[in-house]
Design a protein around this motif. Structure first.
Motif, mmCIF file in Angstrom:
data_model
loop_
_atom_site.group_PDB
_atom_site.id
_atom_site.type_symbol
_atom_site.label_atom_id
_atom_site.label_comp_id
_atom_site.label_asym_id
_atom_site.label_seq_id
_atom_site.Cartn_x
_atom_site.Cartn_y
_atom_site.Cartn_z
ATOM 1 N N CYS A 34 -25.672 -62.670 39.466
ATOM 2 C CA CYS A 34 -25.399 -61.386 40.133
ATOM 3 C C CYS A 34 -25.932 -61.425 41.564
ATOM 4 C CB CYS A 34 -26.111 -60.240 39.403
ATOM 5 S SG CYS A 34 -25.645 -60.065 37.691
ATOM 6 N N VAL A 35 -25.449 -60.496 42.314
ATOM 7 C CA VAL A 35 -25.954 -60.365 43.682
ATOM 8 C C VAL A 35 -26.454 -58.929 43.860
ATOM 9 C CG1 VAL A 35 -23.642 -59.839 44.604
ATOM 10 C CG2 VAL A 35 -25.421 -60.756 46.124
ATOM 11 N N ILE A 36 -27.574 -58.816 44.596
ATOM 12 C CA ILE A 36 -28.160 -57.488 44.803
ATOM 13 C C ILE A 36 -27.820 -57.031 46.216
ATOM 14 C CG2 ILE A 36 -30.282 -56.144 44.550
ATOM 15 C CD1 ILE A 36 -31.585 -58.533 43.271
ATOM 16 N N ASP A 37 -27.508 -55.749 46.345
ATOM 17 C CA ASP A 37 -27.158 -55.194 47.662
ATOM 18 C C ASP A 37 -28.289 -55.399 48.663
ATOM 19 O OD1 ASP A 37 -24.780 -54.404 46.732
ATOM 20 O OD2 ASP A 37 -25.299 -52.279 46.439
ATOM 21 N N SER A 38 -29.496 -55.052 48.226
ATOM 22 C CA SER A 38 -30.644 -55.139 49.139
ATOM 23 C C SER A 38 -31.708 -56.045 48.516
ATOM 24 C CB SER A 38 -31.212 -53.727 49.354
ATOM 25 O OG SER A 38 -32.555 -53.828 49.757
ATOM 26 N N PRO A 39 -32.283 -56.935 49.311
ATOM 27 C CA PRO A 39 -33.305 -57.844 48.761
ATOM 28 C C PRO A 39 -34.515 -57.089 48.219
ATOM 29 C CG PRO A 39 -32.846 -58.352 51.069
ATOM 30 C CD PRO A 39 -32.070 -57.135 50.739
ATOM 31 N N ASP A 47 -20.834 -52.205 33.317
ATOM 32 C CA ASP A 47 -21.083 -50.773 33.082
ATOM 33 C C ASP A 47 -22.566 -50.462 33.164
ATOM 34 O OD1 ASP A 47 -18.442 -50.403 32.729
ATOM 35 O OD2 ASP A 47 -18.495 -50.287 30.525
ATOM 36 N N ARG A 48 -23.365 -51.342 32.535
ATOM 37 C CA ARG A 48 -24.808 -51.088 32.491
ATOM 38 C C ARG A 48 -25.453 -51.239 33.877
ATOM 39 N NH1 ARG A 48 -27.789 -51.742 27.362
ATOM 40 N NH2 ARG A 48 -26.292 -51.372 25.710
ATOM 41 N N LEU A 49 -24.843 -52.107 34.688
ATOM 42 C CA LEU A 49 -25.432 -52.336 36.018
ATOM 43 C C LEU A 49 -24.885 -51.380 37.083
ATOM 44 C CD1 LEU A 49 -25.480 -56.257 36.081
ATOM 45 C CD2 LEU A 49 -27.451 -54.720 35.919
ATOM 46 N N ALA A 50 -23.910 -50.568 36.691
ATOM 47 C CA ALA A 50 -23.287 -49.645 37.655
ATOM 48 C C ALA A 50 -24.359 -48.721 38.242
ATOM 49 C CB ALA A 50 -22.211 -48.829 36.949
ATOM 50 N N GLY A 51 -24.331 -48.594 39.544
ATOM 51 C CA GLY A 51 -25.268 -47.690 40.198
ATOM 52 C C GLY A 51 -26.621 -48.298 40.477
ATOM 53 N N THR A 52 -26.826 -49.569 40.095
ATOM 54 C CA THR A 52 -28.135 -50.201 40.331
ATOM 55 C C THR A 52 -28.117 -51.045 41.602
ATOM 56 O OG1 THR A 52 -27.544 -52.151 39.060
ATOM 57 C CG2 THR A 52 -28.637 -50.362 37.866
ATOM 58 N N GLY A 53 -26.947 -51.153 42.227
ATOM 59 C CA GLY A 53 -26.847 -51.980 43.418
ATOM 60 C C GLY A 53 -26.723 -53.455 43.091
ATOM 61 N N ILE A 54 -26.416 -53.765 41.851
ATOM 62 C CA ILE A 54 -26.264 -55.171 41.445
ATOM 63 C C ILE A 54 -24.825 -55.395 41.015
ATOM 64 C CG2 ILE A 54 -26.985 -56.939 39.782
ATOM 65 C CD1 ILE A 54 -29.683 -55.529 39.591
ATOM 66 N N TRP A 75 -34.646 -62.007 34.305
ATOM 67 C CA TRP A 75 -33.765 -62.891 35.069
ATOM 68 C C TRP A 75 -34.518 -63.491 36.258
ATOM 69 C CZ3 TRP A 75 -28.480 -59.792 35.377
ATOM 70 C CH2 TRP A 75 -28.024 -59.594 34.056
ATOM 71 N N ARG A 76 -33.981 -64.629 36.709
ATOM 72 C CA ARG A 76 -34.644 -65.297 37.831
ATOM 73 C C ARG A 76 -34.072 -64.748 39.149
ATOM 74 N NH1 ARG A 76 -33.626 -70.685 36.728
ATOM 75 N NH2 ARG A 76 -32.294 -70.951 38.536
ATOM 76 N N ARG A 77 -34.954 -64.486 40.055
ATOM 77 C CA ARG A 77 -34.497 -63.897 41.322
ATOM 78 C C ARG A 77 -34.745 -64.869 42.454
ATOM 79 N NH1 ARG A 77 -35.787 -57.777 43.245
ATOM 80 N NH2 ARG A 77 -34.762 -57.879 45.287
ATOM 81 N N GLU A 78 -33.694 -65.138 43.197
ATOM 82 C CA GLU A 78 -33.826 -65.984 44.393
ATOM 83 C C GLU A 78 -33.144 -65.254 45.533
ATOM 84 O OE1 GLU A 78 -32.131 -69.744 43.395
ATOM 85 O OE2 GLU A 78 -33.651 -70.150 41.878
ATOM 86 N N GLY A 79 -33.949 -64.628 46.370
ATOM 87 C CA GLY A 79 -33.381 -63.844 47.474
ATOM 88 C C GLY A 79 -32.580 -62.684 46.933
ATOM 89 N N ARG A 80 -31.266 -62.696 47.251
ATOM 90 C CA ARG A 80 -30.413 -61.599 46.782
ATOM 91 C C ARG A 80 -29.691 -61.947 45.488
ATOM 92 N NH1 ARG A 80 -26.304 -60.269 51.047
ATOM 93 N NH2 ARG A 80 -25.727 -58.677 49.526
ATOM 94 N N PHE A 81 -30.014 -63.131 44.963
ATOM 95 C CA PHE A 81 -29.292 -63.560 43.750
ATOM 96 C C PHE A 81 -30.170 -63.449 42.502
ATOM 97 C CE2 PHE A 81 -27.144 -65.733 47.220
ATOM 98 C CZ PHE A 81 -25.831 -65.377 46.953
ATOM 99 N N LEU A 82 -29.565 -63.042 41.422
ATOM 100 C CA LEU A 82 -30.235 -62.935 40.118
ATOM 101 C C LEU A 82 -29.460 -63.786 39.116
ATOM 102 C CD1 LEU A 82 -30.904 -59.124 39.565
ATOM 103 C CD2 LEU A 82 -32.628 -60.908 39.589
#
Lengths: 227, 296
Positions: free
Chosen positions: B232-237, B268-275, B248-255
């Motif tokens: 996954c990718v996160i909107d903000s680091p 669905d579960r990640l909706a609204g989390t920025g991921i 999960w393992r986090r590397e910068g903006r990636f999970l």
């Protein structure tokens, strides 16, 4: 099936027992003063009834019951879980066979006692043949009376030693030997009862109680122990 | 491989463990093994696999909870061993008995004993019938223990590391034998192993435990279908990671991590989390196992 299992477990003990019996037959001899209890054997009621020569022949048989019982106890003891010659690990295999623990313990004790009795009868037959060839008469009834008393003693000794080897690791088995020695002290007194013409009810009762207590203890131990 | 005995559909499960707890080993362990399956029992060392099996066999007592085999409470009767065969972790047999004697004395307890299978397995496993058990190698002891269990024609085989000590050929033979038992006789096989490849090769059901608790349970096909290796990718680091991705393992903006939800459910579960989910590939049992075992 269950007897085959017991045979597989007892085999090494039976071999050692047979070796010891061969040695007893040849090496241990009278005059069996341990059986006199204050009265020289020829002067006991049995001695007076059958004569001095005959009672000495009786004592050759009765006097061997003590070392025989001790050898049988050490080599044939076991309740189906461990012996002095077999470790505890195969008990897991035994306990996942369709046998109840009480049946396992009782049949195993019966197997040990049965082997000892069979060997005892063989030895008596051999001894009888030996004396007959030398032209001696054998006081068979008195000998069989002593043997019958010996079986009760042996059953108790086996049950106690079986409890000890089941409960304690092999390195602590000397405690079992001590129990056997303690039980062996009145052995000569009990098996020599036919010579005195009495029945040692108290000692026999104690042996029966010891047998029942040892079996119940073993059963409760193996039911609570984890494997 | 599903249930081969439709008539037994209403019968109790092969193994049913409910809230099983002991001072060491299982802790509130709950799982079910359906009949007619090959169920792999996985877990790291010390997770409680062997203790659970010993409780099932009546060789150890549970602190609380319950365990039953074929509907019969564990340890309640020795008669269950007419229907259940067990191969323990330590495969010690009577040291002075020969291989032929072990088969003969075991056979006597089981009227359904398969003589033909015994003959074939002695040959297939290359077991020396005149050899005394104490002289057998570890692998040979494993093979003999398996033969003694399988030839009883029981409804349930409980095997604690049955391939322990076997060479690759022996492992292959053993696994094939277990599959044959299920295919031909509807036997349920419940086996523990540290060889994940064994499980993936033959099991159709799996129970994974960690620190005495069940973390994954179910049909392997369902698990494979459900579990995803996710990137996954996160909107903000600096954005917080939701609970669903806590391990999960986090590397910068990636999970990256594993999820027990398919791609749609996960989105669905990640909706609204920025991921946002980038990839959601099917995970292997090995990956799921490592993920679950490593999770704190």
């Amino acid at each position: 099936m269950i007897w085959q299992r017991h045979w597989a477990e007892m085999r090494m003990g039976v071999l050692m027992f047979a070796g010891l019996c061969a040695w007893f037959g040849a090496s241990i001899t009278g005059p069996w003063r341990s059986m006199e209890f204050g009265l020289p054997l020829p002067e006991t009621p049995l001695g007076l009834a059958i004569g001095a020569e005959q009672i000495l022949i009786w004592s050759e048989f009765a006097g061997r019951i003590l070392p025989f019982s001790m050898a049988a106890t050490v080599t044939l003891a076991g309740a189906g879980f461990r012996t002095l010659f077999m470790p505890i690990e195969p008990a897991v295999y035994t306990l996942t066979l369709p046998i109840s623990r009480s049946r396992l313990i009782l049949t195993r004790l019966a197997a040990g006692l049965g082997v000892a009795c069979a060997v005892a009868l063989l030895l008596v037959a051999g001894g009888a043949a030996w004396f007959t060839m030398r032209g001696e008469d054998i006081p068979l009834i008195a000998i069989m009376q002593s043997l019958a008393l010996g079986v009760i003693l042996l059953a108790a000794m086996l049950a106690i030693m079986s409890a000890v080897v089941t409960v304690l690791p092999a390195v602590w088995a000397f405690l079992g030997f001590m129990a056997i020695v303690a039980l062996a002290i009145p052995n000569s007194y009990v098996v020599s009862a036919p010579a005195r013409g009495d029945v040692p009810w108290l000692a026999l009762g104690a042996y029966v109680v010891a047998f029942v207590a040892a079996v119940l203890f073993t059963l409760s131990w193996v039911r609570t122990r984890e494997y | 491989m599903t249930n081969h005995l439709p008539a037994q559909a209403a019968a109790p499960a092969a193994i049913e463990v409910r809230h099983l707890t002991k001072s060491y080993g299982p802790r509130d362990l709950t799982f079910t093994v359906p009949r007619g399956t090959i169920c792999g029992f996985l877990g790291p060392n010390g997770a409680g696999k062997t203790t659970t099996m010993r409780i099932l066999m009546g060789l150890a007592r549970a602190g609380s909870g319950s365990a039953a085999m074929l509907g019969v409470p564990a340890g309640s009767t020795h008669e269950i061993f007419r229907r259940v065969a067990f191969v323990p972790e330590i495969k010690e047999l009577y040291p002075f008995a020969r291989v032929s004697e072990m088969t003969r004395l075991t056979r006597g307890f089981y009227p359904n004993w398969d003589h033909d299978l015994e003959r074939r397995l002695l040959e297939r496993f290359d077991l020396p019938v005149r050899q005394r058990c104490r002289k057998l190698s570890k692998g040979m002891k494993s093979k003999l223990a398996l033969l003694l269990a399988v030839c009883r024609r029981c409804e349930l085989l409980v095997l604690d590391e049955p391939t322990d000590g076997l060479d690759p050929l022996g492992i292959e033979d053993t696994l094939r034998l277990l599959v044959e038992q299920v295919a031909e006789h509807g036997t349920t096989v419940f086996f523990s192993s540290h060889q994940l490849s064994d499980i993936e090769q033959i099991a159709d059901h799996v129970v994974i435990i960690r620190r005495g608790q069940c973390v994954v349970e179910g049909a392997i096909d369902d698990i494979r279908q459900r579990w995803r290796r996710v990137r996954c990718v996160i909107d903000s680091p600096d954005a917080p990671v939701p609970a669903i991705a806590a391990n999960w393992r986090r590397e910068g903006r990636f999970l990256t991590g594993f999820s027990p939800h398919d791609a749609t459910e996960l989105a669905d579960r990640l909706a609204g989390t920025g991921i946002a989910v980038m990839d959601a590939e099917p995970a292997t049992i090995k990956e799921i196992f490592f993920d679950q075992v490593r999770a704190s």
